[in-house]
Design a protein around this motif. Structure first.
Motif, mmCIF file in Angstrom:
data_model
loop_
_atom_site.group_PDB
_atom_site.id
_atom_site.type_symbol
_atom_site.label_atom_id
_atom_site.label_comp_id
_atom_site.label_asym_id
_atom_site.label_seq_id
_atom_site.Cartn_x
_atom_site.Cartn_y
_atom_site.Cartn_z
ATOM 1 N N ASN A 96 0.809 -1.225 0.000
ATOM 2 C CA ASN A 96 0.000 0.000 0.000
ATOM 3 C C ASN A 96 0.839 1.270 0.000
ATOM 4 O O ASN A 96 0.337 2.349 0.317
ATOM 5 N N GLU A 97 2.099 1.160 -0.292
ATOM 6 C CA GLU A 97 2.963 2.325 -0.361
ATOM 7 C C GLU A 97 3.916 2.177 -1.532
ATOM 8 O O GLU A 97 4.185 1.060 -1.993
ATOM 9 N N GLU A 98 4.408 3.311 -2.001
ATOM 10 C CA GLU A 98 5.373 3.275 -3.083
ATOM 11 C C GLU A 98 6.781 3.184 -2.526
ATOM 12 O O GLU A 98 7.065 3.606 -1.410
ATOM 13 N N GLY A 99 7.681 2.614 -3.334
ATOM 14 C CA GLY A 99 9.072 2.504 -2.925
ATOM 15 C C GLY A 99 9.405 1.136 -2.360
ATOM 16 O O GLY A 99 8.594 0.195 -2.372
ATOM 17 N N GLU A 100 10.614 1.027 -1.857
ATOM 18 C CA GLU A 100 11.116 -0.228 -1.324
ATOM 19 C C GLU A 100 11.753 -0.006 0.046
ATOM 20 O O GLU A 100 12.182 1.091 0.377
ATOM 21 N N LYS A 101 11.785 -1.073 0.833
ATOM 22 C CA LYS A 101 12.470 -1.061 2.112
ATOM 23 C C LYS A 101 13.689 -1.963 1.996
ATOM 24 O O LYS A 101 13.575 -3.138 1.641
ATOM 25 N N CYS A 102 14.857 -1.421 2.274
ATOM 26 C CA CYS A 102 16.110 -2.152 2.086
ATOM 27 C C CYS A 102 16.764 -2.428 3.431
ATOM 28 O O CYS A 102 16.686 -1.625 4.368
ATOM 29 N N ARG A 103 17.435 -3.581 3.508
ATOM 30 C CA ARG A 103 18.196 -3.972 4.672
ATOM 31 C C ARG A 103 19.557 -4.506 4.241
ATOM 32 O O ARG A 103 19.698 -5.016 3.128
ATOM 33 N N SER A 104 20.523 -4.406 5.106
ATOM 34 C CA SER A 104 21.851 -4.933 4.807
ATOM 35 C C SER A 104 21.788 -6.455 4.720
ATOM 36 O O SER A 104 21.265 -7.117 5.633
ATOM 37 N N PHE A 105 22.313 -6.995 3.650
ATOM 38 C CA PHE A 105 22.292 -8.450 3.513
ATOM 39 C C PHE A 105 23.221 -9.122 4.518
ATOM 40 O O PHE A 105 22.981 -10.249 4.941
ATOM 41 N N ILE A 106 24.272 -8.416 4.914
ATOM 42 C CA ILE A 106 25.199 -8.979 5.899
ATOM 43 C C ILE A 106 24.488 -9.208 7.228
ATOM 44 O O ILE A 106 24.733 -10.203 7.923
ATOM 45 N N SER A 107 23.577 -8.291 7.607
ATOM 46 C CA SER A 107 22.845 -8.451 8.859
ATOM 47 C C SER A 107 21.827 -9.584 8.789
ATOM 48 O O SER A 107 21.431 -10.129 9.831
#
Length: 294
Positions: free
Chosen positions: A101-112
């Motif tokens: 329901n929102e535009e865009g993306e949520k990113c996280r560090s793959f190392i974590s």
């Protein structure tokens, strides 16, 4: 004096090796900096519809008075209707997923996201990727020097041999780095955080680009080694032909005389940038060899 056919063929091989190595460098940098090594979907529960939000991406109540705590609310979604699929993509550095329901993306560090037991392997993969890119860059510099400038044929052979070794080492490091990342990602899928584990996934375009870079790197290494080997064999063949020609035409009383003359010819290669046989043109019995070698 115009370049001979073998010399032109050698330059063509050197240009082909440089082109393949340059493509490998561009592909490796692009893949290393992107986050599309793996792509897929995650199945997550739909949030409750709040305010004016509506549609199939949230759970609706049967009562229009959703804020009334005393009203009995019924949720009609059951089974797979209670879940929604979110697309995600992951790379070496970070993992991103679309928001509901929102535009865009949520990113996280793959190392974590990587399990603690596999983070060491991931860091080794990152170091190997960096060394892979660095060696490819060194190989490109050496190949460009070989094409544009070298002081003698012997110096050109030395540069050619060193660039071949560097390119082969780069290819081996690239292969190990890609395989280690593949292992780490599969372990993260099985043992990673529950709020990240994908429902379906497959390798993305960056992963394919990384292996294409490896293929171009090995092709450049094979071309460079082939050029070096062909030049050495050609040189040995000409030397044997010169010795045989001197023995037949001039009948040297000393059987080592033709070999001594060839040694003079070889030594002249190291100090003559343009015409290696220039210093020997004064010898009449080398006239036929000078014409052949030029």
């Amino acid at each position: 004096m115009p370049a001979s056919v073998p010399e032109a063929d050698g330059r063509h091989r050197a240009s082909a090796a440089f082109s393949l190595s340059f493509l490998s460098l561009v592909f490796s940098i692009t893949a290393f900096s992107s986050s599309y090594w793996c792509e897929g979907t995650r199945k997550v529960a739909k949030p409750f519809c709040t305010g004016e939000s509506k549609g199939d991406l949230c759970i609706r109540f049967n009562s229009p008075d959703a804020n009334n705590s005393q009203a009995v609310q019924y949720i009609w979604e059951t089974g797979d209707d209670k879940f929604v699929e979110k697309k995600f993509h992951a790379g070496i550095w970070y993992s991103c997923e679309e928001m509901i329901n929102e535009e865009g993306e949520k990113c996280r560090s793959f190392i974590s996201l990587t399990p603690a037991s596999d983070r060491g392997v991931l860091w080794l993969s990152i170091v190997a990727e960096l060394l892979y890119v660095s060696l490819l860059l060194i190989g490109n510099i050496l190949m460009s020097i070989e094409i544009c400038y070298y002081s003698s044929v012997i110096d050109g052979l030395k540069i050619n041999a060193f660039s071949a070794v560097v390119t082969v080492l780069a290819g081996l490091l690239g292969m190990v780095a890609h395989m280690m990342y593949t292992t780490v990602f599969q372990m993260t899928v099985n043992l990673g955080p529950e709020d990240w584990r994908p429902h379906t996934w497959d390798y993305g375009w960056s992963y394919c680009l990384a292996w294409t870079s490896f293929a171009c790197c090995m092709a450049a290494a094979v071309t460079t080694i082939n050029k070096y080997t062909k030049t050495i064999l050609e040189f040995k063949h000409r030397r044997r032909k010169l010795e045989r020609s001197l023995r037949i035409q001039y009948r040297f009383p000393d059987h080592t005389a033709p070999e001594k003359v060839c040694n003079v010819y070889v030594n002249s290669f190291q100090n003559t940038p343009d015409d290696p046989a220039h210093a020997l043109r004064s010898l009449p019995f080398l006239h036929c060899w000078v014409e052949y070698s030029c």
